[in-house]
Motif scaffolding. Sequence first.
Motif, PDB file in Angstrom:
ATOM      1  N   UNK A  58     -33.559 -85.435 -62.575  1.00 32.51           N
ATOM      2  CA  UNK A  58     -31.667 -85.293 -63.427  1.00 32.51           C
ATOM      3  C   UNK A  58     -31.090 -84.056 -62.552  1.00 32.51           C
ATOM      4  N   UNK A  59     -29.745 -83.788 -62.654  1.00 32.82           N
ATOM      5  CA  UNK A  59     -28.742 -83.068 -61.681  1.00 32.82           C
ATOM      6  C   UNK A  59     -28.174 -82.801 -62.805  1.00 32.82           C
ATOM      7  N   UNK A  60     -27.233 -81.744 -63.036  1.00 30.17           N
ATOM      8  CA  UNK A  60     -26.750 -81.409 -64.220  1.00 30.17           C
ATOM      9  C   UNK A  60     -25.614 -80.055 -63.243  1.00 30.17           C
ATOM     10  N   UNK A  61     -24.602 -80.626 -62.915  1.00 28.94           N
ATOM     11  CA  UNK A  61     -23.364 -79.438 -62.249  1.00 28.94           C
ATOM     12  C   UNK A  61     -24.083 -78.677 -61.275  1.00 28.94           C
ATOM     13  N   UNK A  62     -24.521 -79.772 -60.739  1.00 34.13           N
ATOM     14  CA  UNK A  62     -24.918 -79.150 -59.040  1.00 34.13           C
ATOM     15  C   UNK A  62     -23.839 -78.788 -57.820  1.00 34.13           C
ATOM     16  N   UNK A  63     -23.368 -77.482 -57.658  1.00 34.98           N
ATOM     17  CA  UNK A  63     -23.114 -76.983 -56.677  1.00 34.98           C
ATOM     18  C   UNK A  63     -23.714 -76.870 -55.302  1.00 34.98           C
ATOM     19  N   UNK A  64     -23.198 -77.003 -54.102  1.00 38.68           N
ATOM     20  CA  UNK A  64     -23.828 -76.258 -52.901  1.00 38.68           C
ATOM     21  C   UNK A  64     -22.995 -75.946 -52.239  1.00 38.68           C
ATOM     22  N   UNK A  65     -23.780 -75.552 -50.790  1.00 42.08           N
ATOM     23  CA  UNK A  65     -22.330 -75.257 -49.752  1.00 42.08           C
ATOM     24  C   UNK A  65     -23.593 -74.668 -48.668  1.00 42.08           C
TER      25      UNK A  65
ATOM     26  N   UNK B  11     -19.855 -79.699 -58.485  1.00 43.55           N
ATOM     27  CA  UNK B  11     -20.264 -80.400 -59.812  1.00 43.55           C
ATOM     28  C   UNK B  11     -20.575 -81.473 -59.956  1.00 43.55           C
ATOM     29  N   UNK B  12     -21.771 -81.860 -59.116  1.00 45.97           N
ATOM     30  CA  UNK B  12     -22.699 -83.071 -59.147  1.00 45.97           C
ATOM     31  C   UNK B  12     -23.772 -83.491 -60.367  1.00 45.97           C
ATOM     32  N   UNK B  13     -23.570 -83.957 -61.093  1.00 47.88           N
ATOM     33  CA  UNK B  13     -24.180 -84.446 -62.096  1.00 47.88           C
ATOM     34  C   UNK B  13     -24.727 -85.957 -62.624  1.00 47.88           C
ATOM     35  N   UNK B  14     -26.119 -86.655 -62.366  1.00 46.79           N
ATOM     36  CA  UNK B  14     -26.472 -87.990 -62.005  1.00 46.79           C
ATOM     37  C   UNK B  14     -27.837 -87.970 -62.569  1.00 46.79           C
ATOM     38  N   UNK B  15     -28.682 -89.489 -63.144  1.00 50.63           N
ATOM     39  CA  UNK B  15     -29.871 -88.821 -62.973  1.00 50.63           C
ATOM     40  C   UNK B  15     -30.634 -90.141 -62.612  1.00 50.63           C
ATOM     41  N   UNK B  16     -31.927 -90.416 -61.979  1.00 49.70           N
ATOM     42  CA  UNK B  16     -32.618 -91.478 -62.018  1.00 49.70           C
ATOM     43  C   UNK B  16     -33.474 -91.559 -62.596  1.00 49.70           C
ATOM     44  N   UNK B  17     -33.690 -92.857 -63.690  1.00 50.67           N
ATOM     45  CA  UNK B  17     -34.934 -93.121 -64.473  1.00 50.67           C
ATOM     46  C   UNK B  17     -36.228 -93.438 -63.659  1.00 50.67           C
TER      47      UNK B  17
ATOM     48  N   UNK C  15     -32.573 -77.771 -49.511  1.00 50.58           N
ATOM     49  CA  UNK C  15     -31.526 -76.577 -49.227  1.00 50.58           C
ATOM     50  C   UNK C  15     -31.259 -76.426 -50.857  1.00 50.58           C
ATOM     51  N   UNK C  16     -31.540 -75.094 -51.712  1.00 50.52           N
ATOM     52  CA  UNK C  16     -31.033 -74.763 -52.516  1.00 50.52           C
ATOM     53  C   UNK C  16     -29.803 -74.347 -53.114  1.00 50.52           C
ATOM     54  N   UNK C  17     -29.108 -74.962 -54.657  1.00 54.11           N
ATOM     55  CA  UNK C  17     -27.686 -74.918 -55.023  1.00 54.11           C
ATOM     56  C   UNK C  17     -27.534 -73.719 -55.571  1.00 54.11           C
ATOM     57  N   UNK C  18     -26.114 -73.960 -55.472  1.00 57.27           N
ATOM     58  CA  UNK C  18     -25.228 -72.027 -56.020  1.00 57.27           C
ATOM     59  C   UNK C  18     -25.022 -72.335 -57.412  1.00 57.27           C
ATOM     60  N   UNK C  19     -24.953 -73.293 -57.849  1.00 54.66           N
ATOM     61  CA  UNK C  19     -24.940 -73.274 -58.793  1.00 54.66           C
ATOM     62  C   UNK C  19     -25.490 -74.703 -59.681  1.00 54.66           C
ATOM     63  N   UNK C  20     -26.041 -74.758 -60.571  1.00 52.14           N
ATOM     64  CA  UNK C  20     -26.572 -75.667 -61.664  1.00 52.14           C
ATOM     65  C   UNK C  20     -28.086 -76.091 -61.779  1.00 52.14           C
ATOM     66  N   UNK C  21     -28.271 -77.274 -62.111  1.00 47.14           N
ATOM     67  CA  UNK C  21     -30.382 -77.656 -62.131  1.00 47.14           C
ATOM     68  C   UNK C  21     -29.970 -78.712 -61.877  1.00 47.14           C
ATOM     69  N   UNK C  22     -31.331 -78.923 -60.878  1.00 45.46           N
ATOM     70  CA  UNK C  22     -32.309 -80.237 -60.768  1.00 45.46           C
ATOM     71  C   UNK C  22     -34.136 -79.880 -61.938  1.00 45.46           C
TER      72      UNK C  22
END
Length: 249
Positions: free
Chosen positions: A3-10, A19-25, A51-58
């Motif tokens: 699960x990715x929730x509100x992920x930002x990266x640069x 702000x990417x959010x997605x899930x893989x079951x 790479x590590x996100x600037x914001x959000x959670x995995x």
Amino acid sequence: MLELRDVHAAYGHVTALRGVSLEVRAGEIVALLGANGAGKSTTLRLVSGLVHPAQGALTFEGRPIHRLPPEAIIRLGIGHVPEGRRVFPGLTVRENMRLGAAIRRDAIGIAADMERMLALFPDLKRLERALGWTLSGGQQQMLAIARGLMARPRLLLMDEPSLGLAPILVQSVFRTVEQINREFGTTVLLVEQNASMALGIAARGYVLETGRVVLAGAAGELLRNPEVREAYLGGRRKERGAVDRSPAR
């Protein structure tokens, strides 16, 4: 599972994901589509710890992974088959595959998996003592997949497996992805510009544009979506054939 929730990266001052959010079951094949520079490869690099996100959670199976190093993520059960195959040219097929099991210590299991990979890819069996640089593009892609599977991942990240391959080899690669999912039970997150082939084997899909998820749904629904058909199955096909070198991928 993932699960990715509100992920930002640069990359420096270049924003790749917004702000990417997605899930893989578990047990799914999920396609991640988008034009060059959309942020597809960056998404995979985030999941694999490159790479590590600037914001959000995995999270993977409920556990936060967004600050873990790549080796720890591999040990959790996530494998990554990168774009461009990246086999080791001076090593043999067997040696390349053995490197995929570098985190493992079960010699008997490694030997059994090696034979299983050679059975899955008959060309590699025939060429098991050949050096990586002597293989064709299609053979190198099969080797990259086999090497990724040697770590016994529960989730396999695949980045543009059809890139640069002849159409008949593309079909073979996608049949192999289906077989891995069906027979090994491996969950797959597939980045691919060949939208028709990817959605043809996926359960669900996401479409990225400039670092944002703009469409998501069942694979069949996305195939019928006029925006997807126009952008990825129609007039922009020639543009999508170019190899992307931008950091935002």
